[in-house]
Design a protein around this motif. Sequence first.
Motif, PDB file in Angstrom:
ATOM      1  N   ASP A 288       0.767  -1.164   0.044  1.00  0.00           N
ATOM      2  CA  ASP A 288      -0.125  -0.051  -0.096  1.00  0.00           C
ATOM      3  C   ASP A 288       0.790   1.305  -0.096  1.00  0.00           C
ATOM      4  N   ALA A 289       1.892   1.253   0.739  1.00  0.00           N
ATOM      5  CA  ALA A 289       2.824   2.425   0.906  1.00  0.00           C
ATOM      6  C   ALA A 289       3.855   2.659   0.013  1.00  0.00           C
TER       7      ALA A 289
ATOM      8  N   ASN B  81      -5.417   4.827   0.648  1.00  0.00           N
ATOM      9  CA  ASN B  81      -4.457   3.643   0.582  1.00  0.00           C
ATOM     10  C   ASN B  81      -4.886   2.550  -0.522  1.00  0.00           C
TER      11      ASN B  81
ATOM     12  N   SER C  42      -1.677   6.248  -1.970  1.00  0.00           N
ATOM     13  CA  SER C  42      -0.702   6.013  -0.963  1.00  0.00           C
ATOM     14  C   SER C  42       0.417   5.337  -1.775  1.00  0.00           C
TER      15      SER C  42
ATOM     16  N   ALA D 241       1.370   6.167   3.538  1.00  0.00           N
ATOM     17  CA  ALA D 241      -0.309   5.444   3.957  1.00  0.00           C
ATOM     18  C   ALA D 241      -0.780   6.045   5.344  1.00  0.00           C
ATOM     19  N   LYS D 242      -1.964   6.239   4.948  1.00  0.00           N
ATOM     20  CA  LYS D 242      -2.725   6.591   6.344  1.00  0.00           C
ATOM     21  C   LYS D 242      -2.583   5.323   7.359  1.00  0.00           C
TER      22      LYS D 242
ATOM     23  N   ALA E  72       1.249  11.266   5.231  1.00  0.00           N
ATOM     24  CA  ALA E  72       0.180  11.279   4.221  1.00  0.00           C
ATOM     25  C   ALA E  72      -0.766  12.472   4.289  1.00  0.00           C
TER      26      ALA E  72
ATOM     27  N   ASN F 168      -7.949   6.747  11.242  1.00  0.00           N
ATOM     28  CA  ASN F 168      -7.699   7.558  10.187  1.00  0.00           C
ATOM     29  C   ASN F 168      -8.074   9.123  10.319  1.00  0.00           C
TER      30      ASN F 168
END
Length: 221
Positions: free
Chosen positions: A51-52, A113, A138, A144-145, A150, A174
């Motif tokens: 995701d990141a 994300n 993301s 990413a959250k 972010a 979040n």
Amino acid sequence: MPANRPIVLFDLFGVIACHQRPGAMDEMAALSGASTDAFTAAYWACRPPYDAGQWSAPQYWTAVLRRLSLTAGPSTTEKLRLADIDSWSRVDDRMVAYVQSLRDVAEVALLSNIPADHADAFLTAQPWLHDLDHVAFSGKIRLAKPDRAAFRHCIVAMHAAPADFLFVDDREENARAAQACGMNGHVFTGRDALAAALDTWLPRQRTGVGRVPGRTAATAD
């Protein structure tokens, strides 16, 4: 820097887009040769770096299969990748229309994300995303959250003040991370509750009356 700019910053999945399609884990598990329970655990355990933007799709799927003590050739990993993208491809058309309508009264942006290859597929399939004032995926921004960086990315990219934002996400952690950066936060439970929150927040945002940096505009019902 403009004062009292109303910017509605949306999460994607669980707000505008649907969560993963039911049955998708079963299908991907069958492709991999693992049980659904084992596959699901490996899928999510390996997800954060994907995701990141720290892992590519091949790196992610190699890690998932390694965790399952499995190996697979490029053909199988590509089938898994495409099935995964498809499983996250559905949107709520009513929410898409609602988000687009908000551009008459506010700037509208997105912080989601989502892995980079998923983001590319979403941008191709959903052309309305190109009309938003800013889109931060993301996997593309490599943040990413709920990492506060972010949210700071969006603040800097939009040349705005933190209190200009109302961040909308279906996950409370979040929303709280956004508040910690000075944004306002709304935990999404449905379009009607969001509309009510915006009816309160937008007039205050324009005048500055009652605006408190980091204050929650509305919480879950």
